[in-house]
Design a protein around this motif. Structure first.
Motif: not given
Length: 139
Positions: A5-11, A43-49, A126-136
């Motif tokens: 299953t593929r996971l949908r991406t959020s805005d 912006y057109a992506a529907k899935y995280r991958d 303490g730099r900006y921490e990017f919290r999103y992971s594609y492997a989530h």
């Protein structure tokens, strides 16, 4: 969750990738045409991958460029000021407790030392921490 299953991406996830792409364009890593193509794809992506390949060829996935943006630096400064003011308030409270206790040894120096070490570590890393992971969500 099944492996196929593929996971949908959020805005929010799309906007995070778009911020990385804009930062890479500002650094000159992407020219205007390629950057616009990748932004449209983000912006057109529907899935995280579908988002991962858009930043795969950028250094550190583009997170380094994102950390150098003025917004990220301002957020880091605000965070450091908040952390420092917390330490000062806590040091004052601990010093007040020491004065009330009548102890001869200034024992608040021990927790204050650890708090200051944490502040130094925060300032260095303490730099900006990017919290999103594609492997989530993957196993």
């Amino acid at each position: 969750m099944q492996p196929g299953t593929r996971l949908r991406t959020s805005d929010t996830e799309r906007e995070q990738v778009a911020e990385i792409l804009r930062a890479a364009m500002a650094e000159g890593r992407l020219d205007l045409g390629e950057g616009e193509e990748r932004l449209a794809a983000a912006y057109a992506a529907k899935y995280r991958d579908e988002l991962a390949p858009l930043t795969a060829d950028l250094p550190d996935g583009g997170r380094a460029a994102l950390a150098r943006t003025p917004t990220a630096r301002a957020a880091t400064r605000r965070s450091l000021r908040r952390h420092g003011s917390f330490i000062l308030i806590l040091a004052g409270v601990l010093t007040g407790l020491w004065m009330l206790s009548g102890a001869h040894f200034f024992w608040p120096v021990i927790p204050i030392a650890f708090l200051v070490m944490g502040l130094i570590r925060h300032a260095r890393h303490g730099r900006y921490e990017f919290r999103y992971s594609y492997a989530h969500g993957r196993c």
